[in-house]
Design a protein around this motif. Structure first.
Motif, PDB file in Angstrom:
ATOM      1  N   ALA A 178       0.832  -1.206   0.000  1.00 60.73           N
ATOM      2  CA  ALA A 178       0.000   0.000   0.000  1.00 60.73           C
ATOM      3  C   ALA A 178       0.865   1.253   0.000  1.00 60.73           C
ATOM      4  CB  ALA A 178      -0.920  -0.006   1.220  1.00 60.73           C
ATOM      5  N   ARG A 179       1.985   1.190   0.721  1.00 55.23           N
ATOM      6  CA  ARG A 179       2.874   2.355   0.774  1.00 55.23           C
ATOM      7  C   ARG A 179       3.501   2.622  -0.610  1.00 55.23           C
ATOM      8  NH1 ARG A 179       4.897   5.074   4.866  1.00 55.23           N
ATOM      9  NH2 ARG A 179       4.248   3.517   6.402  1.00 55.23           N
ATOM     10  N   ILE A 180       3.932   1.551  -1.286  1.00 58.65           N
ATOM     11  CA  ILE A 180       4.516   1.732  -2.625  1.00 58.65           C
ATOM     12  C   ILE A 180       3.457   2.239  -3.595  1.00 58.65           C
ATOM     13  CG2 ILE A 180       5.682   0.597  -4.548  1.00 58.65           C
ATOM     14  CD1 ILE A 180       7.344   0.906  -1.939  1.00 58.65           C
ATOM     15  N   ALA A 181       2.226   1.706  -3.492  1.00 60.11           N
ATOM     16  CA  ALA A 181       1.135   2.198  -4.347  1.00 60.11           C
ATOM     17  C   ALA A 181       0.921   3.692  -4.118  1.00 60.11           C
ATOM     18  CB  ALA A 181      -0.150   1.420  -4.064  1.00 60.11           C
ATOM     19  N   GLY A 182       1.005   4.114  -2.849  1.00 60.17           N
ATOM     20  CA  GLY A 182       0.848   5.534  -2.524  1.00 60.17           C
ATOM     21  C   GLY A 182       1.967   6.381  -3.122  1.00 60.17           C
ATOM     22  N   LEU A 183       3.197   5.855  -3.109  1.00 59.89           N
ATOM     23  CA  LEU A 183       4.328   6.589  -3.688  1.00 59.89           C
ATOM     24  C   LEU A 183       4.190   6.712  -5.203  1.00 59.89           C
ATOM     25  CD1 LEU A 183       7.277   5.054  -1.613  1.00 59.89           C
ATOM     26  CD2 LEU A 183       6.360   7.377  -1.436  1.00 59.89           C
ATOM     27  N   ILE A 184       3.712   5.643  -5.850  1.00 51.47           N
ATOM     28  CA  ILE A 184       3.491   5.695  -7.299  1.00 51.47           C
ATOM     29  C   ILE A 184       2.442   6.753  -7.620  1.00 51.47           C
ATOM     30  CG2 ILE A 184       2.580   4.409  -9.280  1.00 51.47           C
ATOM     31  CD1 ILE A 184       3.784   1.855  -8.000  1.00 51.47           C
ATOM     32  N   GLU A 185       1.367   6.735  -6.846  1.00 53.56           N
ATOM     33  CA  GLU A 185       0.296   7.717  -7.035  1.00 53.56           C
ATOM     34  C   GLU A 185       0.814   9.137  -6.818  1.00 53.56           C
ATOM     35  OE1 GLU A 185      -3.781   9.041  -4.755  1.00 53.56           O
ATOM     36  OE2 GLU A 185      -3.234   6.927  -4.805  1.00 53.56           O
ATOM     37  N   GLN A 186       1.631   9.310  -5.798  1.00 53.44           N
ATOM     38  CA  GLN A 186       2.181  10.630  -5.484  1.00 53.44           C
ATOM     39  C   GLN A 186       3.061  11.134  -6.634  1.00 53.44           C
ATOM     40  OE1 GLN A 186       4.007  10.709  -1.607  1.00 53.44           O
ATOM     41  NE2 GLN A 186       5.113  12.593  -2.048  1.00 53.44           N
ATOM     42  N   VAL A 197       6.218  -7.541  -3.442  1.00 56.63           N
ATOM     43  CA  VAL A 197       5.656  -6.308  -2.893  1.00 56.63           C
ATOM     44  C   VAL A 197       5.207  -5.385  -4.026  1.00 56.63           C
ATOM     45  CG1 VAL A 197       6.160  -4.212  -1.562  1.00 56.63           C
ATOM     46  CG2 VAL A 197       6.957  -6.438  -0.745  1.00 56.63           C
ATOM     47  N   VAL A 198       6.008  -5.324  -5.109  1.00 53.86           N
ATOM     48  CA  VAL A 198       5.637  -4.500  -6.265  1.00 53.86           C
ATOM     49  C   VAL A 198       4.332  -4.992  -6.876  1.00 53.86           C
ATOM     50  CG1 VAL A 198       6.276  -3.921  -8.655  1.00 53.86           C
ATOM     51  CG2 VAL A 198       7.968  -3.728  -6.826  1.00 53.86           C
ATOM     52  N   ARG A 199       4.164  -6.311  -6.970  1.00 52.71           N
ATOM     53  CA  ARG A 199       2.913  -6.852  -7.524  1.00 52.71           C
ATOM     54  C   ARG A 199       1.721  -6.486  -6.645  1.00 52.71           C
ATOM     55  NH1 ARG A 199       5.384 -12.792  -9.045  1.00 52.71           N
ATOM     56  NH2 ARG A 199       6.476 -12.129 -10.944  1.00 52.71           N
ATOM     57  N   GLU A 200       1.936  -6.509  -5.332  1.00 50.90           N
ATOM     58  CA  GLU A 200       0.882  -6.104  -4.400  1.00 50.90           C
ATOM     59  C   GLU A 200       0.520  -4.637  -4.630  1.00 50.90           C
ATOM     60  OE1 GLU A 200       0.412  -5.452   0.420  1.00 50.90           O
ATOM     61  OE2 GLU A 200       1.786  -6.974  -0.327  1.00 50.90           O
ATOM     62  N   ALA A 201       1.535  -3.790  -4.793  1.00 49.94           N
ATOM     63  CA  ALA A 201       1.313  -2.361  -5.033  1.00 49.94           C
ATOM     64  C   ALA A 201       0.564  -2.148  -6.341  1.00 49.94           C
ATOM     65  CB  ALA A 201       2.641  -1.619  -5.052  1.00 49.94           C
ATOM     66  N   ILE A 202       0.947  -2.886  -7.374  1.00 49.83           N
ATOM     67  CA  ILE A 202       0.293  -2.751  -8.678  1.00 49.83           C
ATOM     68  C   ILE A 202      -1.169  -3.169  -8.597  1.00 49.83           C
ATOM     69  CG2 ILE A 202       0.227  -3.680 -11.033  1.00 49.83           C
ATOM     70  CD1 ILE A 202       3.307  -3.789 -10.921  1.00 49.83           C
ATOM     71  N   ALA A 203      -1.453  -4.258  -7.866  1.00 55.25           N
ATOM     72  CA  ALA A 203      -2.837  -4.713  -7.714  1.00 55.25           C
ATOM     73  C   ALA A 203      -3.698  -3.631  -7.065  1.00 55.25           C
ATOM     74  CB  ALA A 203      -2.886  -5.999  -6.884  1.00 55.25           C
ATOM     75  N   ILE A 204      -3.146  -2.974  -6.035  1.00 59.39           N
ATOM     76  CA  ILE A 204      -3.875  -1.900  -5.348  1.00 59.39           C
ATOM     77  C   ILE A 204      -4.084  -0.725  -6.285  1.00 59.39           C
ATOM     78  CG2 ILE A 204      -3.691  -0.163  -3.506  1.00 59.39           C
ATOM     79  CD1 ILE A 204      -2.164  -2.378  -1.886  1.00 59.39           C
ATOM     80  N   ALA A 205      -3.024  -0.316  -6.979  1.00 59.27           N
ATOM     81  CA  ALA A 205      -3.107   0.839  -7.879  1.00 59.27           C
ATOM     82  C   ALA A 205      -4.037   0.560  -9.057  1.00 59.27           C
ATOM     83  CB  ALA A 205      -1.712   1.210  -8.384  1.00 59.27           C
ATOM     84  N   GLU A 206      -4.062  -0.704  -9.521  1.00 60.50           N
ATOM     85  CA  GLU A 206      -4.947  -1.048 -10.641  1.00 60.50           C
ATOM     86  C   GLU A 206      -6.413  -0.981 -10.229  1.00 60.50           C
ATOM     87  OE1 GLU A 206      -2.907  -3.874 -13.929  1.00 60.50           O
ATOM     88  OE2 GLU A 206      -3.406  -4.876 -12.050  1.00 60.50           O
ATOM     89  N   ASP A 227      -7.710   0.945  -8.126  1.00 59.94           N
ATOM     90  CA  ASP A 227      -8.044   2.369  -8.059  1.00 59.94           C
ATOM     91  C   ASP A 227      -8.113   3.007  -9.443  1.00 59.94           C
ATOM     92  OD1 ASP A 227      -8.364   2.564  -5.369  1.00 59.94           O
ATOM     93  OD2 ASP A 227      -6.369   3.323  -4.946  1.00 59.94           O
ATOM     94  N   GLY A 228      -7.726   2.261 -10.488  1.00 56.08           N
ATOM     95  CA  GLY A 228      -7.750   2.817 -11.834  1.00 56.08           C
ATOM     96  C   GLY A 228      -6.562   3.700 -12.152  1.00 56.08           C
ATOM     97  N   LEU A 229      -5.545   3.658 -11.296  1.00 54.28           N
ATOM     98  CA  LEU A 229      -4.385   4.545 -11.446  1.00 54.28           C
ATOM     99  C   LEU A 229      -3.452   4.082 -12.561  1.00 54.28           C
ATOM    100  CD1 LEU A 229      -2.519   6.807 -10.377  1.00 54.28           C
ATOM    101  CD2 LEU A 229      -1.622   5.167  -8.742  1.00 54.28           C
ATOM    102  N   VAL A 230      -3.236   2.780 -12.661  1.00 53.99           N
ATOM    103  CA  VAL A 230      -2.279   2.232 -13.624  1.00 53.99           C
ATOM    104  C   VAL A 230      -2.885   1.022 -14.316  1.00 53.99           C
ATOM    105  CG1 VAL A 230      -0.294   2.991 -12.254  1.00 53.99           C
ATOM    106  CG2 VAL A 230      -1.208   0.685 -11.922  1.00 53.99           C
ATOM    107  N   GLU A 231      -2.220   0.603 -15.392  1.00 53.00           N
ATOM    108  CA  GLU A 231      -2.594  -0.646 -16.051  1.00 53.00           C
ATOM    109  C   GLU A 231      -1.335  -1.397 -16.453  1.00 53.00           C
ATOM    110  OE1 GLU A 231      -4.540  -0.237 -19.815  1.00 53.00           O
ATOM    111  OE2 GLU A 231      -3.604   1.700 -20.224  1.00 53.00           O
ATOM    112  N   PRO A 278      -6.573  10.105 -15.530  1.00 51.67           N
ATOM    113  CA  PRO A 278      -6.281  11.388 -14.886  1.00 51.67           C
ATOM    114  C   PRO A 278      -6.697  11.360 -13.429  1.00 51.67           C
ATOM    115  CG  PRO A 278      -8.238  11.558 -16.268  1.00 51.67           C
ATOM    116  CD  PRO A 278      -7.650  10.202 -16.512  1.00 51.67           C
ATOM    117  N   GLY A 279      -6.261  12.341 -12.664  1.00 55.39           N
ATOM    118  CA  GLY A 279      -6.488  12.337 -11.223  1.00 55.39           C
ATOM    119  C   GLY A 279      -7.940  12.249 -10.813  1.00 55.39           C
ATOM    120  N   ALA A 280      -8.825  12.979 -11.495  1.00 53.49           N
ATOM    121  CA  ALA A 280     -10.232  12.988 -11.092  1.00 53.49           C
ATOM    122  C   ALA A 280     -10.863  11.607 -11.249  1.00 53.49           C
ATOM    123  CB  ALA A 280     -11.011  14.023 -11.911  1.00 53.49           C
ATOM    124  N   ASP A 281     -10.617  10.945 -12.398  1.00 52.22           N
ATOM    125  CA  ASP A 281     -11.175   9.605 -12.617  1.00 52.22           C
ATOM    126  C   ASP A 281     -10.633   8.622 -11.581  1.00 52.22           C
ATOM    127  OD1 ASP A 281     -12.631  10.510 -14.711  1.00 52.22           O
ATOM    128  OD2 ASP A 281     -11.440   9.572 -16.282  1.00 52.22           O
TER     129      ASP A 281
END
Length: 492
Positions: free
Chosen positions: A14-22, A51-60, A62-66, A80-83
């Protein structure tokens, strides 16, 4: 109360997902921007590929990455940020089991706020834009009418100039349709709702132009009632994982949404399938061990673990270790969802705090009303919430923020709506006060009003609860609300 997910600090994924988002937000990275491979991200953040795969699953989710496969495979920015923030709120509300009444009533409160503000701000250029929607031919395809309905809503939500209203209403609109599809709503039923909403929006447009408040609000109430009615004929959630995977992807295929909604992946569908069985269970209820869940769901260990991580991320479950180990139900609002939403809105809040404060007022009054009605119905769950807040009224004043927002957090929790609580907490997460504890001479008066509020809610007196809520707002907010620095929001 705000619920930290997993341990007291965010877990590594979750922390890595947050850093990617940031990074995406701070650098303004566009959709389609290449972020790297799993190995690249593993080296960059100094963590394992797992851990990276866990972060990617969380970010995906949320619609942040693919993730893309093949020669040009890797991780890419997808929205984009709003979506992204719409998706985060939608995912939380669906996993938390928001009901049709909860979603549509909350949406009505927020859209009424937007409509009244829009009506006051309407310019002739806005009138021309609204009139353009009325020129759509009667024989236009359902898809075109649906897109126009969304365009009308987008314009109405944009007119007040408050991104929080836009964000919250778009998320709630998606939750409403997503929930209906999950519970078996047919394409014909969804299309019928779309046609009904289109007709009501056209009436609403004319009423907005005419400054006809009564008709504007009556149309909004009919739109909310139609949204609730859609769900009454459908109460058939998925019976197995394969059906859950199919249902979870229906929203992305539905023409009702102009805003980006992608196809759900299997772990997300499994997380949703588990979450639907949690609704109504008490805090701490056991859902079973990993072995039990694997046998019950018939999925691979990797899929199950990704699903559990997503449920942890959204504050739905926690993993308990030891002899009594396994998956346990948790309640409350997940801190990371509130933080992410608040960070997205922080710049707009700093620019125009008054418009945000007016939304907190409407939601606070709505929460007071819901809390009193719960007590009037004899809902036993509200008693513990009331008792806990009442015990906090008298101790010495240590923080102006905690003191002023004490009854605000209480009402959010006492409302019984996790969706409402999440939105309320997101609006004030970024707010602090100029005054120090020694600068609050009226503390005794505020405490007396808080005790009166508790008594009104215990007695189920919604009218008095709303009035006392307004009095407390006037007393507390004069201590100078100010935005918190972004660094403080990230640390919490």
């Amino acid at each position: 109360m705000l619920q930290r997910t997993g341990s007291t600090a965010l877990k590594r994924g979750a922390r890595i997902a947050g850093l990617i988002e940031q990074d995406i937000a701070q650098q303004g990275l566009p959709a389609g921007h290449y972020l790297g491979t799993e190995d690249d991200l593993s080296s960059e953040h100094g963590v394992s590929r797992w851990v990276v795969r866990e972060a990617i699953a969380i970010a995906e989710m949320d619609g942040l990455v693919e993730s893309r496969r093949g020669n040009s495979g890797g991780l890419y920015v997808s929205a984009p940020g709003a979506d992204l923030r719409v998706a985060t709120l939608r995912n939380f509300m669906t996993l938390a089991g928001a009901t049709a009444e909860e979603v549509n009533d909350l949406r009505a409160v927020l859209e009424e706020h937007a409509l009244l503000s829009a009506m006051r701000r309407l310019t002739m250029a806005d009138v021309d834009q609204l009139r353009n929607f009325q020129t759509l031919p009667k024989g236009a395809a359902p898809e075109q009418r649906a897109l126009n309905t969304h365009a009308i809503l987008d314009l109405i939500l944009a007119l007040p100039g408050n991104p929080a209203i836009t964000l919250f209403c778009l998320a709630l609109a998606q939750v409403n349709i997503d929930r209906a599809l999950w519970y078996g709503a047919t394409t014909d039923a969804i299309q019928q709702l779309s046609e009904q909403t289109w007709t009501l929006r056209l009436r609403q447009v004319e009423a907005l132009i005419a400054f006809d408040t009564e008709t504007v609000l009556a149309c909004q109430r009919e739109i909310a009632d139609a949204g609730i009615a859609l769900h009454r004929g459908f109460d058939d959630p998925p019976n197995d994982v394969s059906e859950a995977v199919e249902r979870a992807s229906l929203l992305s295929r539905n023409y009702l949404f102009a805003h980006g909604v992608r196809v759900a992946k299997k772990p997300e569908a499994v997380a949703r399938f588990i979450a639907q069985r949690i609704v109504g269970l008490d805090e701490g209820s056991a859902l079973g061990s990993e072995a039990t869940l694997l046998a019950r769901l018939g999925v691979s260990r990797n899929v199950l673990r990704e699903s559990i991580r997503l449920l942890e991320q959204y504050g739905i479950v926690r993993v308990q270790v030891g002899k009594e180990g396994g998956l346990r139900v948790i309640k409350g609002t997940p801190l990371n969802v509130v933080r992410a939403t608040s960070l997205f809105l922080a710049e707009d809040y700093a620019r125009d705090p008054a418009s945000f404060h007016s939304v907190t007022r409407d939601l606070q009054l709505y929460a007071a009303d819901l809390a009193a009605r719960r007590a009037a119905r004899g809902d036993p769950a509200i008693s513990a919430t009331i008792d806990a807040f009442e015990a906090q009224i008298d101790p010495p004043l240590a923080s102006v923020r905690d003191f002023v927002f004490g009854h605000y957090h209480f009402l959010a929790e006492a409302s019984g709506s996790r969706a409402l609580q999440c939105l309320m907490e997101s609006l004030v997460f970024q707010v602090d006060f100029r005054a120090a504890p020694e600068d609050v001479p009226e503390a005794a008066d505020l405490r007396a009003q808080q005790r009166q509020l508790v008594a009104a809610i215990r007695e189920g007196d919604a009218a008095l609860a709303r009035r006392l809520t307004m009095l407390l707002r006037r007393s507390g907010w004069k201590f100078g609300p100010i935005p918190r620095p972004t660094a403080q929001l990230l640390e919490r």
